[in-house]
Design an enzyme around this catalytic site. Sequence first.
Site, PDB file in Angstrom:
ATOM      1  CD  GLN A 180      12.296  17.543   9.619  1.00 56.21           C
ATOM      2  OE1 GLN A 180      12.942  18.141  10.474  1.00 56.21           O
ATOM      3  NE2 GLN A 180      12.824  16.579   8.880  1.00 56.21           N
ATOM      4  CG  HIS A 202      15.858   8.748  11.660  1.00 56.75           C
ATOM      5  ND1 HIS A 202      16.551   9.515  10.760  1.00 56.75           N
ATOM      6  CD2 HIS A 202      14.714   8.395  11.031  1.00 56.75           C
ATOM      7  CE1 HIS A 202      15.859   9.604   9.633  1.00 56.75           C
ATOM      8  NE2 HIS A 202      14.732   8.937   9.777  1.00 56.75           N
ATOM      9  CB  THR A 238       8.912 -10.285  16.476  1.00 55.99           C
ATOM     10  OG1 THR A 238       8.383 -11.589  16.277  1.00 55.99           O
ATOM     11  CG2 THR A 238       9.560 -10.175  17.848  1.00 55.99           C
ATOM     12  CB  CYS A 326      14.822  12.843  -0.547  1.00 56.85           C
ATOM     13  SG  CYS A 326      14.439  12.901   1.179  1.00 56.85           S
TER      14      CYS A 326
END
Length: 394
Positions: A180, A202, A238, A326
């Site tokens: 945060q 994100h 990868t 959540c």
Amino acid sequence: MDKIIYLDHAATTPVRPEVLDAMLPYFTEKYGNPSGIYTFASKNRNDVNAARDIIASSIGAKPEEIYFTGGGSESDNWALKSVAEAYGNKGKHIITTKIEHHAILHTCEYLQKRGYEVTYLDVDERGVVDISSLKAAIRPDTILISVMFANNEIGTIEPVREIGRLAKSHGIIFHTDAVQAYGQLPIDVDDLNIDMLSSSGHKFNGPKGVGFLYVRSGIRIGSFIHGGQQERGRRAGTENVPGIIGIGKAAEIAISSLDERMVKETHLRDHLIKRLISEIPYTRLNGHESRRLPNNVNVSFQFIEGETILIMLDMAGICASAGSACTSGSVDPSHVLTAIGLPSEIAHGSVRFTLGYENTMEEIDYVADRVVEIVEKLRNMSPMYQDFIRRNRC
Ligand SMILES: *Cc1c(COP(=O)(O)O)cnc(C)c1O
């Protein structure tokens, strides 16, 4: 208003258009595998490393101390499990707090089942970890202290500098979940004596599914994903090239706009807090008044349910959250609100609004107006509130 007003930036944020533009070519024209030896591929290796340089310099670290991961939860899991594994012969005691994200708490529970001992520190009524209880919890076999930089539900900023100093003086590794805080507050890992730090793209206008873990050089950590030599053999697979380019661009913008956003969001935050507290009786602010993320407003409205408020806000086109994303949907009040000592009936009436760079004062006023109406409406339908008013009248 037809468009939505998004005030749930602690859950996730929109990708900035500049970030998307930077990412797009890596899906199509620039699809080479960074491990390839031909120029078409090795250019991508350079671009991945340029993103690593940006991230490293944003926290005062060296590029070789940055590992790209699949997000904040992975960084947290890796940090805790790798220290437990690498330093388990030195000791098996870990110190954390009761208000961590579940990515930390559930990893600690996993480690407890495997023979590690975990101390969960209390916080005060504003969500601040007490340094003297941290001091008292330190033992000769303590190998790790993991305390979040700032809390995702109530926005409280922890005394990271003091914790870092204390950990260093005892030779204990200090990890911080800065998911945060990164991009919202200035962070320098040397200045604050941080040994490991988790972050997630994100949460600062980058893409989902990419994050990073900072690991101070000299700290021994094992491979988290076994396989090829990517991320210096520690996290095989990868590379998520578009994601890494995106998190690099998002970091660059977050850092260059940091001061300006802090001023703007703090102003909007304080305006929303002031309106809600002054216009709605029996309302309290959760978390610290000043040691607080610039974008966090968490309030409890007595006598009504946060979930119901959210549904009504949704009908007005407003996205917010009750406690944490959540935990919404579950009947128990959030572990964070419980840890700051809120009685469960008050915790149940809590709503979290978290702001972002795109929010405006006009939106904040619209939201405050709607909240005032909604709370009044719900209280008028609440037998608990009616009863309270009747008893207070006589
Ligand atoms: C969102 C969040 C995480 C998890 O990050 P993901 O990238 O969603 O896995 C961890 N810690 C905190 C404090 C968060 O807010």
